[in-house]
Design a protein around this motif. Structure first.
Motif: not given
Length: 373
Positions: A98-100, A149-151, A153-154, A177
């Motif tokens: 989840q944290d990429s 951003s989080g999204g 990176a995912q 995300a």
């Protein structure tokens, strides 16, 4: 986009093996409930259950990133035997968190290039370019990963796994995300299409059961360290029923056969009924069997078959159950042949229509309501 790093290039493994075998696998989390699992070499399997149950621990153990004992094998290769395990880089797998976990100090393009360089099943330049465009990564290619951003990176992390195209692909809440509408309408159809053309063993872990319904037909369940499955999606749906009743609406999975696709409109056959879907992101061929989601809040019920209407879809159904909800609403469990789905209406509508369980009605919904296509 090419990088030279001291990584090991592994021999290509055939996907025509015995699949994934897990026997008596024990970690510090499940000392009393050893994990047993047998999955084929190809197929997409959902993985869900309450938080903290051990899902991430199992994925890490499969990847050789968590201390464990027992046996793990894929095809004719032993990954784990007792306390001895094959190094992660020698297992024919990829694992996304989840944290990429992108490679720092590199650009997005560098991360993708590295995955492609060491892929045992490399994708063509055309397909890589198409995936980059679909995932909205083109303007980010030269960006350092630390600035994403989080999204973003995912999305890059999932794309990197696709570029790697490993025989076993493990995903741990990979799109949590990312904007949900983008995930349902654009990314999941593209992922489903990708694995149809590049078969692999995929375990997709998510607390969003709608993602699993769109991607998989069977699901693993983990709760308090106990692993069960693979289970049919219907059984997992029943386990999650109480949770769904607490939400304002829910999505149900339906399956249909493609009749044709033209001018952005997809024509489907569900039993004797014809359905239509617009805003379609995927590419489909006549005769193909596909799955989609239908939101309970997007459905209306009629006593008789309506006449011509701008609402294209009208499906004959049997009302099997009426479940009271909070806020003056009821949830109807409807059946079209052997397939079931839910519709939410007001209690007033139920009373006016005098709905009764076991009776037959007509469910109406717009072509834009068919999600995940």
């Amino acid at each position: 986009m090419e990088l030279t790093l001291p990584l090991f290039r592994r021999a290509v493994q055939s996907l025509d093996g015995d699949g994934l075998s897990v026997q008596g696998l024990v970690t510090s989390l499940n000392t009393d409930t050893p994990w047993q699992l047998a999955l084929p070499a190809q197929g997409v399997f959902g993985f869900t259950g309450p938080s903290g149950g051990g899902k991430s621990t199992l994925l890490a153990a499969l990847a050789g990133l968590r201390g464990c004992t027992g046996k793990i094998g894929f095809g004719n290769v032993t990954w784990q035997s007792g306390k001895s395990g094959l190094a992660t880089h020698r297992r024919d797998l990829s694992l996304g968190f989840q944290d990429s976990s992108l490679f720092g100090g590199q650009t997005v393009a560098d991360n993708l290039a590295l995955a492609h360089r060491y892929s045992r099943r490399p994708l063509s330049p055309e397909e890589r370019a198409e995936l980059i465009e679909c995932f909205g990564i083109t303007p980010l290619l030269r960006q350092p990963v630390e600035l994403l951003s989080g999204g973003e990176a995912q999305r890059v992390a999932v794309l990197r796994q696709l570029f790697s195209n490993a025989a076993v692909q493990l995903y741990d809440e990979p799109l949590a995300a990312v904007d949900r509408l983008q995930v349902i309408r654009k990314l999941l159809p593209r992922l489903r299409d990708f694995w149809a053309r590049h078969p692999a063993l995929v375990i997709w872990t998510s607390h969003d059961f709608d993602e699993i319904q769109l991607l998989a037909t069977q699901c693993l369940w983990m709760e308090r360290g106990a692993l069960t499955g693979p289970l049919p999606l219907r059984e997992v749906t029943r386990r999650l029923q109480l949770d769904s009743l607490e939400r304002e609406s829910c999505f149900s999975r339906l399956e249909a056969r493609v009749l044709c696709q033209e001018e952005g409109l997809l024509t489907l056959s569900l039993g004797d009924a014809t359905l239509y879907a617009d805003r379609v992101a995927g590419r489909y061929r006549a005769g193909q069997s596909i799955a989609f989601l239908l939101g309970s809040g997007d459905i209306g019920l009629c006593l008789e078959q309506p006449g011509l209407s701008s609402i294209l879809n009208c499906l004959p159904v049997e009302l099997r159950e009426i479940v009271p909800l909070e806020g003056g609403r009821v949830r109807l469990r409807l059946a079209a042949g052997e397939q079931e789905f839910s519709a939410d209406i007001s209690r007033l509508s139920r009373e006016r229509l005098q709905l009764r369980e076991g009776e037959r009605y007509y469910a109406q919904f717009k072509a834009s309501s068919l999600a995940g296509l």
